[in-house]
Design an enzyme around this catalytic site. Sequence first.
Site, PDB file in Angstrom:
ATOM      1  N   LYS A 177       0.905  -1.373   0.120  1.00  0.00           N
ATOM      2  CA  LYS A 177       0.223  -0.058   0.036  1.00  0.00           C
ATOM      3  C   LYS A 177       0.521   1.482   0.276  1.00  0.00           C
ATOM      4  O   LYS A 177       1.177   2.022   0.648  1.00  0.00           O
ATOM      5  CB  LYS A 177      -1.001  -0.160   1.189  1.00  0.00           C
ATOM      6  CG  LYS A 177      -2.089   0.528   1.397  1.00  0.00           C
ATOM      7  CD  LYS A 177      -2.278   2.308   0.547  1.00  0.00           C
ATOM      8  CE  LYS A 177      -1.489   2.851   1.864  1.00  0.00           C
ATOM      9  NZ  LYS A 177      -1.017   4.158   2.081  1.00  0.00           N
ATOM     10  N   GLY A 229       7.087   6.156   7.846  1.00  0.00           N
ATOM     11  CA  GLY A 229       6.578   7.029   7.350  1.00  0.00           C
ATOM     12  C   GLY A 229       6.276   8.425   9.008  1.00  0.00           C
ATOM     13  O   GLY A 229       7.360   7.933   9.562  1.00  0.00           O
ATOM     14  N   SER A 230       5.184   8.945   9.035  1.00  0.00           N
ATOM     15  CA  SER A 230       5.228   9.404  10.334  1.00  0.00           C
ATOM     16  C   SER A 230       5.415   8.801  11.890  1.00  0.00           C
ATOM     17  O   SER A 230       4.993   7.866  11.973  1.00  0.00           O
ATOM     18  CB  SER A 230       4.744  10.675   9.777  1.00  0.00           C
ATOM     19  OG  SER A 230       3.704  10.293  10.226  1.00  0.00           O
ATOM     20  N   VAL A 233       1.383   8.238  12.762  1.00  0.00           N
ATOM     21  CA  VAL A 233       0.821   7.114  11.933  1.00  0.00           C
ATOM     22  C   VAL A 233       1.199   5.698  12.409  1.00  0.00           C
ATOM     23  O   VAL A 233       0.773   4.317  12.654  1.00  0.00           O
ATOM     24  CB  VAL A 233       0.991   7.211  10.758  1.00  0.00           C
ATOM     25  CG1 VAL A 233       0.256   5.756   9.626  1.00  0.00           C
ATOM     26  CG2 VAL A 233      -0.112   8.239  10.430  1.00  0.00           C
ATOM     27  N   GLY A 234       2.328   5.560  12.965  1.00  0.00           N
ATOM     28  CA  GLY A 234       3.258   4.263  12.924  1.00  0.00           C
ATOM     29  C   GLY A 234       2.441   4.116  14.762  1.00  0.00           C
ATOM     30  O   GLY A 234       2.570   2.529  14.704  1.00  0.00           O
ATOM     31  N   GLU A 379      10.194  17.695  13.859  1.00  0.00           N
ATOM     32  CA  GLU A 379      10.720  17.122  12.784  1.00  0.00           C
ATOM     33  C   GLU A 379       9.664  18.108  11.972  1.00  0.00           C
ATOM     34  O   GLU A 379       8.658  18.674  11.935  1.00  0.00           O
ATOM     35  CB  GLU A 379      10.210  15.462  12.423  1.00  0.00           C
ATOM     36  CG  GLU A 379      10.739  15.194  10.504  1.00  0.00           C
ATOM     37  CD  GLU A 379       9.930  14.201  10.180  1.00  0.00           C
ATOM     38  OE1 GLU A 379       8.856  13.350  10.463  1.00  0.00           O
ATOM     39  OE2 GLU A 379      11.004  13.061   9.391  1.00  0.00           O
TER      40      GLU A 379
HETATM   41  P1  NAD Z   1       2.490   9.414   6.620  1.00  0.00           P
HETATM   42  O1  NAD Z   1       3.239   8.835   7.537  1.00  0.00           O
HETATM   43  O2  NAD Z   1       1.554  10.491   6.678  1.00  0.00           O
HETATM   44  O3  NAD Z   1       2.228   8.443   5.491  1.00  0.00           O
HETATM   45  C1  NAD Z   1       2.996   7.396   5.631  1.00  0.00           C
HETATM   46  C2  NAD Z   1       2.193   5.946   4.540  1.00  0.00           C
HETATM   47  O4  NAD Z   1       0.950   5.778   5.993  1.00  0.00           O
HETATM   48  C3  NAD Z   1       1.165   6.337   3.370  1.00  0.00           C
HETATM   49  O5  NAD Z   1       0.862   5.073   2.378  1.00  0.00           O
HETATM   50  C4  NAD Z   1      -0.101   6.632   4.090  1.00  0.00           C
HETATM   51  O6  NAD Z   1      -1.037   6.727   3.390  1.00  0.00           O
HETATM   52  C5  NAD Z   1      -0.149   5.536   5.266  1.00  0.00           C
HETATM   53  N1  NAD Z   1      -1.136   5.457   6.171  1.00  0.00           N
HETATM   54  C6  NAD Z   1      -1.886   6.807   6.774  1.00  0.00           C
HETATM   55  N2  NAD Z   1      -2.340   6.940   7.675  1.00  0.00           N
HETATM   56  C7  NAD Z   1      -2.680   5.689   8.007  1.00  0.00           C
HETATM   57  C8  NAD Z   1      -3.463   4.219   8.616  1.00  0.00           C
HETATM   58  N3  NAD Z   1      -3.664   5.284   9.732  1.00  0.00           N
HETATM   59  N4  NAD Z   1      -3.514   3.190   9.203  1.00  0.00           N
HETATM   60  C9  NAD Z   1      -1.818   1.962   8.401  1.00  0.00           C
HETATM   61  N5  NAD Z   1      -1.488   3.228   7.186  1.00  0.00           N
HETATM   62  C10 NAD Z   1      -1.658   5.271   6.958  1.00  0.00           C
HETATM   63  O7  NAD Z   1       4.233   9.760   6.566  1.00  0.00           O
HETATM   64  P2  NAD Z   1       4.273  10.322   5.190  1.00  0.00           P
HETATM   65  O8  NAD Z   1       3.895  12.442   5.125  1.00  0.00           O
HETATM   66  O9  NAD Z   1       4.399   9.992   3.889  1.00  0.00           O
HETATM   67  O10 NAD Z   1       6.027  10.682   5.004  1.00  0.00           O
HETATM   68  C11 NAD Z   1       6.946  11.431   5.760  1.00  0.00           C
HETATM   69  C12 NAD Z   1       7.146  10.840   7.018  1.00  0.00           C
HETATM   70  O11 NAD Z   1       7.682   9.004   6.405  1.00  0.00           O
HETATM   71  C13 NAD Z   1       7.952  11.885   7.893  1.00  0.00           C
HETATM   72  O12 NAD Z   1       7.896  11.722   9.313  1.00  0.00           O
HETATM   73  C14 NAD Z   1       9.652  10.752   7.825  1.00  0.00           C
HETATM   74  O13 NAD Z   1      10.604  11.257   8.671  1.00  0.00           O
HETATM   75  C15 NAD Z   1       9.187   8.924   7.915  1.00  0.00           C
HETATM   76  N6  NAD Z   1      10.195   8.743   7.001  1.00  0.00           N
HETATM   77  C16 NAD Z   1      10.521   7.466   7.429  1.00  0.00           C
HETATM   78  C17 NAD Z   1      11.587   6.929   7.187  1.00  0.00           C
HETATM   79  C18 NAD Z   1      12.339   5.784   7.596  1.00  0.00           C
HETATM   80  O14 NAD Z   1      13.258   5.552   7.396  1.00  0.00           O
HETATM   81  N7  NAD Z   1      12.678   6.220   9.480  1.00  0.00           N
HETATM   82  C19 NAD Z   1      11.944   6.794   5.882  1.00  0.00           C
HETATM   83  C20 NAD Z   1      11.697   7.677   5.092  1.00  0.00           C
HETATM   84  C21 NAD Z   1      10.525   8.693   5.363  1.00  0.00           C
END
Ligand code: NAD
Length: 477
Positions: A177, A229-230, A233-234, A379
């Site tokens: 996804k 991701g963020s 959300v994690g 961040e």
């Molecule tokens: P995000 O957390 O908004 O979204 C990431 C993904 O999660 C997307 O595919 C989104 O559709 C999905 N998502 C959103 N809500 C969800 C939920 N409730 N349940 C399941 N999935 C859900 O992040 P973003 O804006 O796409 O990316 C930026 C973030 O990613 C920044 O915080 C960045 O630091 C982080 N990031 C981390 C790494 C790493 O390796 N640690 C690498 C790249 C980016």
Amino acid sequence: MAATTHGLNFIGGEWRPPESGRTRPNISPADITDRIGDFAESGGPDVDNAVDAAAAAFPEWKALGPIRRAEYLRTVERLIEKRAEDFAAAISREQGKLLKEARGEVKRALAIIDFTAGEARRLNGVTTPAEEPRTLSYTFRAPLGVVGLITPWNFPLAIPMWKVAPALLAGCTAVFKPSPFTPLSAALLTEAFADAGLPPGVLNLVQGDIAAGEALVGNPSVAGVSFTGSLPVGVKIQEAGASRLLRTQLELGGKNAVLVLADADLDKAVKATVFGAFGQAGQRCSATSRVIVDVRVKDAFLAKLVAEVSALKPGTDICPVVNEQRMNACLNAITHAQEAGAKVAVGGSRATDGLPDGYYVQPTVLRDVPWDSEIAQEEIFGPVLSVIDCDGFDDAMRISNSVRYGMSGTIFTQDPATMFEALDRFEAGMLHVNRPGVGAYAHLPHMGAKLSQFGPPECSPQVWDFYTEWRSACITY
Ligand code: NAD
């Protein structure tokens, strides 16, 4: 794959529209008049179909063994190599990064699949002494099962690759996804696996956003979720899976520092800081967003930094940010930082001069930033760099470790003892000395400390600790 299938999901070996028929537009952040296409806005039923397809494909895929599975990865590697320019163009167009940055990402994705395929012959366990006579005891790895792979937009090919390739090699089947902001790169990657003749259901693509992500995390047939991701959300994913002890791998945000001590080579430190802070417009989890500078060299460092950053041209040397929300977040963060006492040394606003209608933010350096202010702690994920004063090494380490994140840490010093001590004291996963604080390598673990990471690292042989579980076996003969 024809352009008409780009917007579809890939489930059980077929390109299919979402059950709801809903789509969302994919707009280039470099020029919002460039509409790339319309992509599936999937929901629970699509995810459930994809998980069912993955579950059905699992027994045969598992039985194939890693060496045969690696042959599919090698074919995909060749297909991507052949179409490297198409991949780079798609990444650049929908994510906004410069073409040279997108080409770098394609190279990185190829290194990851190359490394992963090579690991097929090293998925070893150990033989151990047995307590009983005439007994062989040993350990081996078993694939986890169906995994959900949820990815962000900042590396729309490399991050999916560093999940899909090890998942499949380990013998898992997957539902992928991607971010709704980079669906085309995800479709092209999935297409390469389809063209490699992957059995139906082994890799499924479900386009969409939160509804699709939540459905994937909530599906009880999903044995593990690898998420990048963020932090918020994690945390949601961790909470949603807690009652069924869902295995998770969470790669989260960062607030990474470069420490510049009084004995640093300032020219090198400035170049590395500029590259780390403004490459990909600061949209990397390991991006440099704080530079902690000894007061003894602060003025000299700042003068060189401001000169370099002033020369960066938005659109040519620095890409736009990914969407309007990110642009506004950057601009608001700059305003709040000034209210907290920081001063704009260069940049500070939206960039529009001579540019298409896109989401460009001027590369921005803030000086005199209080170490405990919001901009120094949270961040930003954009081209905004905070310069924070420190008084010597201990103070630099204290400020560096004061944040809740711990992705990367970097120090500039000529003193070997200080280098090694810094490596001991950094509360961060990926460490650098006298070089930029960014960079990821297929064979090194990609990981953070503190709230930047939960679960086993990605890349490197450590990745198998997520996609497999250990078994022990005792055979008496
Ligand atoms: P995000 O957390 O908004 O979204 C990431 C993904 O999660 C997307 O595919 C989104 O559709 C999905 N998502 C959103 N809500 C969800 C939920 N409730 N349940 C399941 N999935 C859900 O992040 P973003 O804006 O796409 O990316 C930026 C973030 O990613 C920044 O915080 C960045 O630091 C982080 N990031 C981390 C790494 C790493 O390796 N640690 C690498 C790249 C980016």
